[in-house]
Motif scaffolding. Structure first.
Motif, PDB file in Angstrom:
ATOM      1  N   SER A 120       0.833  -1.207   0.000  1.00  0.00           N
ATOM      2  CA  SER A 120       0.000   0.000   0.000  1.00  0.00           C
ATOM      3  C   SER A 120       0.864   1.252   0.000  1.00  0.00           C
ATOM      4  CB  SER A 120      -0.926  -0.007   1.226  1.00  0.00           C
ATOM      5  OG  SER A 120      -1.781  -1.122   1.224  1.00  0.00           O
ATOM      6  N   PHE A 121       1.994   1.200   0.703  1.00  0.00           N
ATOM      7  CA  PHE A 121       2.933   2.321   0.734  1.00  0.00           C
ATOM      8  C   PHE A 121       3.472   2.591  -0.669  1.00  0.00           C
ATOM      9  CE2 PHE A 121       7.099   4.249   1.621  1.00  0.00           C
ATOM     10  CZ  PHE A 121       6.730   5.247   2.517  1.00  0.00           C
ATOM     11  N   GLN A 122       3.799   1.534  -1.388  1.00  0.00           N
ATOM     12  CA  GLN A 122       4.281   1.671  -2.764  1.00  0.00           C
ATOM     13  C   GLN A 122       3.200   2.260  -3.662  1.00  0.00           C
ATOM     14  OE1 GLN A 122       5.360  -2.077  -4.515  1.00  0.00           O
ATOM     15  NE2 GLN A 122       6.150  -1.173  -6.385  1.00  0.00           N
ATOM     16  N   GLU A 123       1.964   1.810  -3.494  1.00  0.00           N
ATOM     17  CA  GLU A 123       0.856   2.318  -4.296  1.00  0.00           C
ATOM     18  C   GLU A 123       0.624   3.807  -4.050  1.00  0.00           C
ATOM     19  OE1 GLU A 123      -2.402   2.303  -6.921  1.00  0.00           O
ATOM     20  OE2 GLU A 123      -0.854   0.798  -6.580  1.00  0.00           O
ATOM     21  N   ALA A 124       0.734   4.233  -2.785  1.00  0.00           N
ATOM     22  CA  ALA A 124       0.517   5.642  -2.466  1.00  0.00           C
ATOM     23  C   ALA A 124       1.628   6.525  -3.012  1.00  0.00           C
ATOM     24  CB  ALA A 124       0.392   5.810  -0.952  1.00  0.00           C
ATOM     25  N   TRP A 125       2.858   6.023  -2.994  1.00  0.00           N
ATOM     26  CA  TRP A 125       4.005   6.832  -3.407  1.00  0.00           C
ATOM     27  C   TRP A 125       4.200   6.890  -4.918  1.00  0.00           C
ATOM     28  CZ3 TRP A 125       8.075   9.775  -1.412  1.00  0.00           C
ATOM     29  CH2 TRP A 125       7.988  10.048  -0.042  1.00  0.00           C
ATOM     30  N   LYS A 126       3.540   6.028  -5.663  1.00  0.00           N
ATOM     31  CA  LYS A 126       3.784   6.001  -7.106  1.00  0.00           C
ATOM     32  C   LYS A 126       3.313   7.275  -7.788  1.00  0.00           C
ATOM     33  CE  LYS A 126      -0.427   3.736  -8.872  1.00  0.00           C
ATOM     34  NZ  LYS A 126      -0.942   2.532  -9.562  1.00  0.00           N
ATOM     35  N   GLN A 127       2.488   8.080  -7.085  1.00  0.00           N
ATOM     36  CA  GLN A 127       2.068   9.356  -7.633  1.00  0.00           C
ATOM     37  C   GLN A 127       3.245  10.318  -7.746  1.00  0.00           C
ATOM     38  OE1 GLN A 127      -1.332   9.622  -8.350  1.00  0.00           O
ATOM     39  NE2 GLN A 127      -0.797  11.432  -9.540  1.00  0.00           N
ATOM     40  N   VAL A 128       4.262  10.127  -6.871  1.00  0.00           N
ATOM     41  CA  VAL A 128       5.442  10.990  -6.861  1.00  0.00           C
ATOM     42  C   VAL A 128       6.634  10.297  -7.489  1.00  0.00           C
ATOM     43  CG1 VAL A 128       7.085  12.194  -5.363  1.00  0.00           C
ATOM     44  CG2 VAL A 128       4.641  12.254  -4.844  1.00  0.00           C
ATOM     45  N   VAL A 129       6.924   9.078  -7.053  1.00  0.00           N
ATOM     46  CA  VAL A 129       8.070   8.339  -7.565  1.00  0.00           C
ATOM     47  C   VAL A 129       7.784   6.845  -7.439  1.00  0.00           C
ATOM     48  CG1 VAL A 129       9.239   8.374  -5.315  1.00  0.00           C
ATOM     49  CG2 VAL A 129      10.587   8.053  -7.387  1.00  0.00           C
ATOM     50  N   ALA A 130       8.255   6.070  -8.400  1.00  0.00           N
ATOM     51  CA  ALA A 130       8.080   4.617  -8.363  1.00  0.00           C
ATOM     52  C   ALA A 130       9.129   4.015  -7.442  1.00  0.00           C
ATOM     53  CB  ALA A 130       8.198   4.032  -9.766  1.00  0.00           C
ATOM     54  N   ILE A 131       8.693   3.416  -6.340  1.00  0.00           N
ATOM     55  CA  ILE A 131       9.612   2.808  -5.382  1.00  0.00           C
ATOM     56  C   ILE A 131       9.245   1.344  -5.201  1.00  0.00           C
ATOM     57  CG2 ILE A 131      10.039   4.960  -4.134  1.00  0.00           C
ATOM     58  CD1 ILE A 131       8.077   3.956  -1.996  1.00  0.00           C
ATOM     59  N   GLU A 132      10.197   0.592  -4.681  1.00  0.00           N
ATOM     60  CA  GLU A 132       9.992  -0.822  -4.355  1.00  0.00           C
ATOM     61  C   GLU A 132      10.404  -1.036  -2.902  1.00  0.00           C
ATOM     62  OE1 GLU A 132      12.008  -3.339  -7.072  1.00  0.00           O
ATOM     63  OE2 GLU A 132      11.018  -2.531  -8.852  1.00  0.00           O
ATOM     64  N   PRO A 133       9.484  -0.837  -1.961  1.00  0.00           N
ATOM     65  CA  PRO A 133       9.825  -1.012  -0.543  1.00  0.00           C
ATOM     66  C   PRO A 133      10.152  -2.478  -0.241  1.00  0.00           C
ATOM     67  CG  PRO A 133       7.753   0.168  -0.808  1.00  0.00           C
ATOM     68  CD  PRO A 133       8.095  -0.408  -2.131  1.00  0.00           C
ATOM     69  N   ARG A 134      11.171  -2.676   0.578  1.00  0.00           N
ATOM     70  CA  ARG A 134      11.543  -4.036   0.983  1.00  0.00           C
ATOM     71  C   ARG A 134      11.947  -4.018   2.440  1.00  0.00           C
ATOM     72  NH1 ARG A 134      16.584  -7.215  -1.613  1.00  0.00           N
ATOM     73  NH2 ARG A 134      17.692  -5.990  -0.042  1.00  0.00           N
ATOM     74  N   MET A 135      11.315  -4.884   3.248  1.00  0.00           N
ATOM     75  CA  MET A 135      11.594  -4.928   4.673  1.00  0.00           C
ATOM     76  C   MET A 135      12.971  -5.534   4.924  1.00  0.00           C
ATOM     77  SD  MET A 135       9.239  -6.388   7.756  1.00  0.00           S
ATOM     78  CE  MET A 135       9.294  -8.066   7.136  1.00  0.00           C
ATOM     79  N   GLU A 136      13.736  -4.881   5.809  1.00  0.00           N
ATOM     80  CA  GLU A 136      15.077  -5.347   6.148  1.00  0.00           C
ATOM     81  C   GLU A 136      15.091  -6.121   7.454  1.00  0.00           C
ATOM     82  OE1 GLU A 136      18.237  -4.806   4.404  1.00  0.00           O
ATOM     83  OE2 GLU A 136      16.693  -4.654   2.880  1.00  0.00           O
ATOM     84  N   ALA A 137      14.488  -5.555   8.513  1.00  0.00           N
ATOM     85  CA  ALA A 137      14.555  -6.205   9.829  1.00  0.00           C
ATOM     86  C   ALA A 137      13.447  -5.658  10.716  1.00  0.00           C
ATOM     87  CB  ALA A 137      15.913  -5.964  10.471  1.00  0.00           C
ATOM     88  N   ILE A 138      13.174  -6.393  11.793  1.00  0.00           N
ATOM     89  CA  ILE A 138      12.232  -5.966  12.822  1.00  0.00           C
ATOM     90  C   ILE A 138      12.997  -5.851  14.135  1.00  0.00           C
ATOM     91  CG2 ILE A 138      10.194  -6.570  14.175  1.00  0.00           C
ATOM     92  CD1 ILE A 138       9.019  -7.918  11.785  1.00  0.00           C
ATOM     93  N   GLU A 139      12.941  -4.683  14.769  1.00  0.00           N
ATOM     94  CA  GLU A 139      13.599  -4.442  16.051  1.00  0.00           C
ATOM     95  C   GLU A 139      12.554  -4.137  17.107  1.00  0.00           C
ATOM     96  OE1 GLU A 139      16.668  -4.793  16.830  1.00  0.00           O
ATOM     97  OE2 GLU A 139      17.692  -4.900  14.885  1.00  0.00           O
ATOM     98  N   THR A 140      12.896  -4.437  18.367  1.00  0.00           N
ATOM     99  CA  THR A 140      12.000  -4.145  19.482  1.00  0.00           C
ATOM    100  C   THR A 140      12.543  -3.061  20.399  1.00  0.00           C
ATOM    101  OG1 THR A 140      12.998  -5.957  20.761  1.00  0.00           O
ATOM    102  CG2 THR A 140      11.023  -6.467  19.483  1.00  0.00           C
ATOM    103  N   ASN A 141      13.862  -2.864  20.410  1.00  0.00           N
ATOM    104  CA  ASN A 141      14.481  -1.845  21.261  1.00  0.00           C
ATOM    105  C   ASN A 141      14.856  -0.639  20.412  1.00  0.00           C
ATOM    106  OD1 ASN A 141      15.984  -0.290  23.034  1.00  0.00           O
ATOM    107  ND2 ASN A 141      17.005  -2.043  23.972  1.00  0.00           N
ATOM    108  N   PRO A 142      14.261   0.532  20.668  1.00  0.00           N
ATOM    109  CA  PRO A 142      14.583   1.708  19.848  1.00  0.00           C
ATOM    110  C   PRO A 142      16.066   2.089  19.889  1.00  0.00           C
ATOM    111  CG  PRO A 142      12.632   2.096  21.189  1.00  0.00           C
ATOM    112  CD  PRO A 142      13.223   0.816  21.662  1.00  0.00           C
TER     113      PRO A 142
END
Length: 334
Positions: free
Chosen positions: A165-187
């Protein structure tokens, strides 16, 4: 605070204590704000985004909020309400200090843009979604805790859909391909840019069932720097109009119009009679039409005359032959 917008807990307690004891009154604070005619500018944390760019980011993520709202409503089959609460710019250190521990911090890339961004989802929202997917009523646990391996697998799948959904929303400005790298629990273990670097924080207010929480999107200035010229309402409107009237969209619209069914009426003629003559009509009566046998007939499309024709037959069927097109108004291109 030296221009900072984030108060520490000690500063908040001190301010509340001063107000309650009468040392400082709310009227004094309001009068001081009215008298101040200057704005403090901190050169250690300069504004990187203009008001127009902030407004564009707000509009862009409003579309993102609608997309994930639709997805979660259908996926969880419960009442979901998500809207953009604010778009702010601050230092990365201020953003990290505002996150609770444990948190659900998703680090992702925005290719082809360089660098990482963060999607932070309040644990109450995450555990409500997990509980709902596991067949529960959608209530978060009473005490915050880290994700289990099974829960993390569910969250990764959820984040994958959210990034679509993030990619779909941003395509109005720039075509991006979001890809998750990692999940952290401690900021404190999440360091994607130096502490003093400026970032833009998009805060979404989320309510899922009886649970409420915030969803934060943190995008560093260094990531958006190559496309800063596109983050304007002028570019937004221009790209929307270009997309709306592109040749591909026009071809699609034409194909759909060609499949639409329209009524065609061939008018043999007209006759004017009085109401009394109409009442006296019976089977076998003949009406004289205001048209000669050699005259062309009118072909009506909807309520407009579009063609002239001659009557005849084709095989064993009554038919007409188009003899003339009638152009009018904006129909000169037909």
């Amino acid at each position: 605070m030296a221009g900072s917008e984030v108060l520490s807990q000690a500063e908040i307690d001190e301010l509340l204590s001063a107000l309650s004891t009468g040392v400082v009154s709310a009227e004094d604070i309001r009068s001081e704000e009215k008298q101040r005619k200057i704005k403090v500018y901190d050169f250690k944390r300069p504004d990187k985004f203009s008001k127009d760019q902030i407004r564009t980011l707000y509009m862009l993520h409003e579309n993102f909020a609608r997309l994930i709202n639709t997805y979660l409503s259908a996926h969880l089959r419960t009442l979901v309400h998500i809207n953009v609460a604010s778009v702010d710019q601050l230092t990365y250190e201020e953003f990290i200090r505002s996150l609770p521990n444990p948190s659900v911090i998703n680090i992702f890339q925005m290719r082809p843009l360089k660098g990482n961004a963060i999607l932070d989802i309040n644990p109450n929202i995450i555990f409500s979604i997990i509980d709902r997917l596991f067949g529960g009523p959608g209530l978060p646990p009473g005490k915050p805790r880290a994700l289990t391996d099974i829960e993390e697998a569910i969250v990764r799948r959820l984040i994958g859909k959210t990034l679509e959904s993030f990619q779909e929303a941003w395509k109005q400005v720039v075509a991006i391909e979001p890809r998750m790298e990692a999940i952290e629990t401690n900021p404190q273990f999440t360091q994607i840019v130096p502490p003093n670097d400026m970032v833009v924080i998009v805060t979404l207010q989320a309510k899922i069932g009886q649970s409420e929480g915030l969803i934060n999107i943190c995008i560093p200035y260094l990531v958006l720097e190559p496309i800063m010229s596109k983050l304007t309402t002028t570019f937004w409107v221009a790209s929307s109009m270009a997309k709306q009237f592109s040749q591909e969209s026009m071809d699609i619209l034409q194909r759909k119009l060609e499949k639409a069914r329209v009524p065609i009426i061939v008018e043999l003629g007209r006759s004017t009679v009085t109401v009394q003559e109409l009442l006296d009509l019976s089977v076998g009566d003949v009406l004289q039409l205001e048209r000669n046998l050699a005259d062309s007939l009118s072909v009506m499309i909807g309520q407009k005359e579009k063609f002239k024709c001659k009557p005849g037959t084709s095989g064993h069927r009554v038919a007409i032959q188009i003899t003339e097109s009638i152009l009018g108004g904006d129909d000169t291109d037909e």
